[in-house]
Design a protein around this motif. Structure first.
Motif, mmCIF file in Angstrom:
data_model
loop_
_atom_site.group_PDB
_atom_site.id
_atom_site.type_symbol
_atom_site.label_atom_id
_atom_site.label_comp_id
_atom_site.label_asym_id
_atom_site.label_seq_id
_atom_site.Cartn_x
_atom_site.Cartn_y
_atom_site.Cartn_z
ATOM 1 N N SER A 31 41.918 31.788 33.108
ATOM 2 C CA SER A 31 41.779 31.849 31.792
ATOM 3 C C SER A 31 42.428 30.446 31.171
ATOM 4 C CB SER A 31 42.770 33.045 31.222
ATOM 5 O OG SER A 31 44.212 32.552 31.543
ATOM 6 N N LEU A 32 43.103 29.760 31.872
ATOM 7 C CA LEU A 32 43.355 28.485 31.440
ATOM 8 C C LEU A 32 42.212 27.524 31.453
ATOM 9 C CD1 LEU A 32 46.885 28.009 32.859
ATOM 10 C CD2 LEU A 32 46.184 28.662 30.479
ATOM 11 N N PHE A 33 41.275 27.606 32.356
ATOM 12 C CA PHE A 33 40.227 26.525 32.820
ATOM 13 C C PHE A 33 38.794 27.037 32.371
ATOM 14 C CE2 PHE A 33 43.461 25.453 35.557
ATOM 15 C CZ PHE A 33 43.855 24.114 35.565
ATOM 16 N N VAL A 34 38.669 28.432 31.900
ATOM 17 C CA VAL A 34 37.387 28.953 31.792
ATOM 18 C C VAL A 34 37.421 29.895 30.515
ATOM 19 C CG1 VAL A 34 35.235 30.392 32.382
ATOM 20 C CG2 VAL A 34 36.542 28.905 34.350
ATOM 21 N N SER A 35 36.908 29.757 29.631
ATOM 22 C CA SER A 35 37.131 30.419 28.272
ATOM 23 C C SER A 35 35.868 31.466 28.112
ATOM 24 C CB SER A 35 37.146 29.386 26.946
ATOM 25 O OG SER A 35 36.354 28.765 27.037
ATOM 26 N N ALA A 36 34.819 31.274 28.814
ATOM 27 C CA ALA A 36 33.464 31.829 28.485
ATOM 28 C C ALA A 36 33.725 33.323 29.107
ATOM 29 C CB ALA A 36 32.259 31.326 29.034
ATOM 30 N N ILE A 37 34.325 33.543 30.236
ATOM 31 C CA ILE A 37 34.422 34.610 30.838
ATOM 32 C C ILE A 37 36.007 34.942 31.019
ATOM 33 C CG2 ILE A 37 33.913 36.090 33.047
ATOM 34 C CD1 ILE A 37 31.518 34.295 33.198
ATOM 35 N N SER A 38 36.502 35.975 31.115
ATOM 36 C CA SER A 38 37.650 36.504 31.339
ATOM 37 C C SER A 38 37.757 37.569 32.467
ATOM 38 C CB SER A 38 38.627 37.070 30.067
ATOM 39 O OG SER A 38 37.595 37.907 29.574
ATOM 40 N N MET A 39 38.910 37.413 33.251
ATOM 41 C CA MET A 39 38.925 38.343 34.351
ATOM 42 C C MET A 39 39.598 39.531 33.989
ATOM 43 S SD MET A 39 39.983 36.020 37.537
ATOM 44 C CE MET A 39 40.256 37.275 38.579
ATOM 45 N N LEU A 40 39.012 40.824 34.114
ATOM 46 C CA LEU A 40 39.303 41.962 33.718
ATOM 47 C C LEU A 40 39.675 42.983 34.877
ATOM 48 C CD1 LEU A 40 36.461 42.858 30.920
ATOM 49 C CD2 LEU A 40 38.697 41.948 30.566
ATOM 50 N N PHE A 41 41.106 43.109 34.872
ATOM 51 C CA PHE A 41 41.653 43.906 35.949
ATOM 52 C C PHE A 41 41.923 45.286 35.522
ATOM 53 C CE2 PHE A 41 43.382 39.543 36.233
ATOM 54 C CZ PHE A 41 43.164 39.427 37.753
ATOM 55 N N SER A 42 41.551 46.137 36.344
ATOM 56 C CA SER A 42 41.658 47.543 35.991
ATOM 57 C C SER A 42 42.287 48.305 36.917
ATOM 58 C CB SER A 42 40.135 48.042 36.113
ATOM 59 O OG SER A 42 39.668 48.199 37.543
ATOM 60 N N VAL A 43 42.948 49.474 36.513
ATOM 61 C CA VAL A 43 43.852 50.207 37.298
ATOM 62 C C VAL A 43 43.122 50.828 38.575
ATOM 63 C CG1 VAL A 43 45.206 52.532 37.367
ATOM 64 C CG2 VAL A 43 45.289 51.176 35.521
ATOM 65 N N GLY A 44 41.736 51.060 38.345
ATOM 66 C CA GLY A 44 41.027 51.399 39.566
ATOM 67 C C GLY A 44 40.868 50.501 40.719
ATOM 68 N N SER A 45 40.671 49.236 40.388
ATOM 69 C CA SER A 45 40.456 48.091 41.533
ATOM 70 C C SER A 45 42.027 48.136 41.838
ATOM 71 C CB SER A 45 40.268 46.931 40.658
ATOM 72 O OG SER A 45 41.119 46.299 39.992
ATOM 73 N N ILE A 46 43.011 48.176 41.406
ATOM 74 C CA ILE A 46 44.438 48.125 41.873
ATOM 75 C C ILE A 46 44.596 49.252 43.029
ATOM 76 C CG2 ILE A 46 46.872 47.839 41.152
ATOM 77 C CD1 ILE A 46 46.184 46.513 38.989
ATOM 78 N N LEU A 47 44.299 50.448 42.321
ATOM 79 C CA LEU A 47 44.470 51.746 43.148
ATOM 80 C C LEU A 47 43.653 51.489 44.383
ATOM 81 C CD1 LEU A 47 44.515 54.606 40.581
ATOM 82 C CD2 LEU A 47 46.341 53.732 41.841
ATOM 83 N N MET A 48 42.543 50.776 44.555
ATOM 84 C CA MET A 48 41.551 50.725 45.603
ATOM 85 C C MET A 48 42.252 49.767 46.476
ATOM 86 S SD MET A 48 37.695 49.118 45.561
ATOM 87 C CE MET A 48 38.299 47.247 45.321
ATOM 88 N N ALA A 49 42.794 48.660 45.806
ATOM 89 C CA ALA A 49 43.471 47.660 46.847
ATOM 90 C C ALA A 49 44.642 48.277 47.676
ATOM 91 C CB ALA A 49 43.918 46.757 45.744
ATOM 92 N N VAL A 50 45.461 49.140 46.779
ATOM 93 C CA VAL A 50 46.654 50.006 47.571
ATOM 94 C C VAL A 50 46.129 50.833 48.580
ATOM 95 C CG1 VAL A 50 48.647 51.531 47.369
ATOM 96 C CG2 VAL A 50 48.107 49.705 45.617
#
Length: 654
Positions: free
Chosen positions: A605-624
């Motif tokens: 987010s500090l270096f790229v303003s056009a796109i933001s990374m959107l974290f989701s609960v689903g992806s975190i649960l998938m990681a766990v």
């Protein structure tokens, strides 16, 4: 005559491959009664330690029969043998075999852990035993902080933890000085007086002299079995004592199983902390894999949302209404039924957020001595909301402009740059053909990958366009923006029904631009899936790393496994401990990977303003979930190998 506690008949033990076997024991016949104190003597290599391992159910005979309290051990399963070692035998080893990372109290309590006793009960029992053996002030000390004699006392206390009906002592004074050795033998004599059966394995005649019965073994055969003349009078007191043996094991409740699980998790945590560098290296692949998966999913969602937002501002939740039956209808030009009444009717529908008509033509624009061709569209005051356009200067025309056929226009950024490069266009008069119009608004630059972004566009009230520019009473098309949360398909159907009812026939068709959104979502989803698949490969590589390190861990800790089996650990206990360790390593690595992915998102987010990374609960649960599955899948083989180790071979490893 009552059944002896221990009875061996024709027992032999061979080692090695069938074509090159070594006979260590042969034709051993031996009985030991409850309450005896027996010394098995022999030189190194005579087979006395092998005999002790058979007596303690750490090993099985190659031939013959071994019975304990009338129960044949040859037919017992590994877990039943573990129950015997846990509940009836106590081992005292020459090298103590204490676990270095546990305190004296924790070492003593290990057999009770595998017996499923509550923590408070086993700790109280362990503290009592240590106190009886003169170690009340050493309960919290690690083995490295104890002398040899103190370590052997801890070993004796461990042997007594679950009762220790039969105590097997292998060279119990071999690593001690004479004074400590005498103290240990005095303790064993006292235990024998209390009713414990003591079996000593030694080559030292001075140690054997403490026993009331001495058995000599040479070259795998018993060569002598004699009574110690000095203690003959005590032997008669113990010959008639009997004992019963339960090989089924007590039925385990859920509390007991949960207690074993908690202790296994604790042991796994201690092992991880003891080998921190190895644990960190094991986790590294998981950390990178989880971080890659979560970051890629977040980046994919962010990129997809950015594209969707950009397209939404162009009107992707819109429905266009056109004359005719479909695209290419040759009769469409003669259909003149789209009227202001249709517009008002549509604007009153519940699914409509905003609506605008459109009457388009190409006109020559003039300002001063500059001219340019442009697309001129007559639209309603809601046009810019429908399309999602932003203003750089000024504002849109309003309903009053529509009612009064006002000659006002809004121009796009391309027109401003072409005709007003060095001037402020606001309030200037622009000629549309021969129609003078005052500029009241300028749109912001549109970054779009759709259509011709170099074209010039001008918009004016549709009433002014119809009356002053085109001279027609009908619309070329009507564009509708559907309310958020409303189905485009349902809105599309309702529009066709409404206009068919108003016109008396179906003379219009619609085109829903949500198909663009669906295509974009499908494309970005496919790309995210592709990149995620690449990231999953790194997870698999990390999982293989976990398996390899756990295999190394099993090899390094073989002696520990042997100690645990000797004090009664089941195969399931060993499997559970190493499996929990693998899962903990992966879960911890996954947690660190998730945190690292948040760090990546912050840097991004500090270096790229056009796109933001959107974290989701689903992806975190998938990681766990991925972390847990990796731990289970890739940790199972090492854990199974650990559980299947032979206790004798494991104890022999250094």
């Amino acid at each position: 005559m009552s059944e002896p506690l221990i009875a061996l008949s024709g027992v032999g033990r061979r080692f090695g491959e069938p074509e090159a076997q070594v006979q260590v024991l042969q034709d051993v016949d031996l009985t030991i009664a409850q309450g005896e104190m027996v010394a098995i003597m022999g030189a190194s290599g005579s087979g006395k330690s092998t005999l002790m391992n058979l007596l303690g159910c750490l090993d099985r005979p190659s031939e013959g029969q071994y019975r304990i309290a009338g129960v044949a051990t040859g037919s017992l399963a590994p877990d039943q043998l573990a129950a015997l070692r846990r509940d009836h035998f106590g081992f005292i080893f020459q090298r103590y075999h204490l676990l270095p990372h546990l305190s004296a109290l924790e070492n003593v309590a290990i057999p009770a852990v595998y017996a499923g006793k509550p923590k408070a009960v086993r700790e109280a029992r362990a503290a009592e035993l240590l106190s009886r053996l003169g170690l009340a002030d050493r309960t919290g000390h690690k083995p490295s902080q104890l002398s040899g004699g103190q370590q052997q006392r801890v070993s004796i206390a461990r042997a007594l933890m679950n009762g220790g009906n039969v105590i097997l002592a292998d060279e119990p004074t071999g690593a001690l000085d004479s004074r400590s050795g005498q103290e240990v033998m005095a303790i064993l004599q006292e235990l024998n007086v209390q009713g414990h059966t003591i079996i000593l394995v030694t080559h030292d005649a001075a140690v054997a002299a403490y026993a009331r019965r001495i058995i000599e073994i040479s070259d795998g055969r018993i060569t002598a079995d004699r009574v110690n003349e000095h203690l003959r009078q005590d032997l008669a007191l113990t010959r008639d004592q009997t004992t019963s043996l339960d090989t089924t094991g007590a039925r385990e409740g859920w509390r007991s199983g949960w207690g074993r699980f908690v202790e296994a998790a604790k042991m796994a945590g201690i092992a991880m902390a003891t080998h921190r560098l190895r644990t960190l290296l094991t986790m590294l692949g998981i950390i990178i894999g989880i971080m890659a998966v979560v970051s890629v999913v977040a980046l994919g969602r962010g990129a997809s949302q950015s594209v969707i937002d950009n397209i939404s501002r162009m009107g992707t939740n819109t429905i266009g209404i056109y004359p005719g039956k479909d695209w290419g209808d040759t009769r469409a030009a003669r259909v003149e039924t789209l009227s202001p009444g249709d517009l008002r009717a549509l604007q009153g529908q519940i699914y409509v957020d905003s609506a605008t008509p459109s009457i388009s033509s190409t006109q020559v624009l003039r300002y001063g001595n500059l001219t340019a061709n442009a697309s001129v569209s007559g639209v309603g005051e809601q046009f810019f909301r429908v399309k999602g356009y932003d203003f750089a200067l000024g504002r849109s025309f309003d309903q009053e402009h529509i009612q009064h056929l006002s000659q006002v226009v809004v121009i796009d950024d391309n027109t401003r740059q072409r005709l007003f490069a060095n001037d402020n266009p606001m309030g200037k008069v622009l000629l549309l053909g021969s129609l003078p119009c005052r500029i009241i608004g300028v749109l912001a630059a549109q970054d779009s990958g759709f259509g011709n972004t170099d074209s010039l566009n001008v918009w004016l009230p549709y009433t002014a366009s119809m009356a002053r520019l085109e001279g027609q009473r009908f619309f070329s098309s009507i564009l509708i923006r559907v309310k958020d949360g409303m189905s485009n398909a349902v809105a599309n159907q309702q529009i066709v029904q409404l206009l068919t009812l108003r016109h008396g026939t179906k003379d219009v068709f619609t085109n829903s631009s949500d198909s663009i959104m669906k295509t974009v979502q499908k494309t970005t989803g496919t790309l995210a899936l592709l990149i995620s698949a690449i990231a999953v490969i790194s997870l698999i590589v990390g999982g293989i790393g976990v398996m390899n390190i756990m295999l190394v861990s099993v090899t390094e800790r073989t002696r520990e496994i042997g100690i645990r089996m000797a004090v009664g650990a089941r195969q399931s206990d060993i499997l559970q401990q190493f499996l929990i360790e693998a899962v903990l390593v992966c879960l911890l690595g996954g947690t660190i990977g998730i945190l690292c992915s948040f760090g990546v998102g912050l840097l991004f987010s500090l270096f790229v303003s056009a796109i933001s990374m959107l974290f989701s609960v689903g992806s975190i649960l998938m990681a766990v979930t991925c972390s847990t599955l990796i731990g289970v899948l890739f940790g199972f083989l090492p854990a199974r190998n650990a559980a299947r180790l032979d206790p004798i071979e494991a104890l022999a490893r250094e």
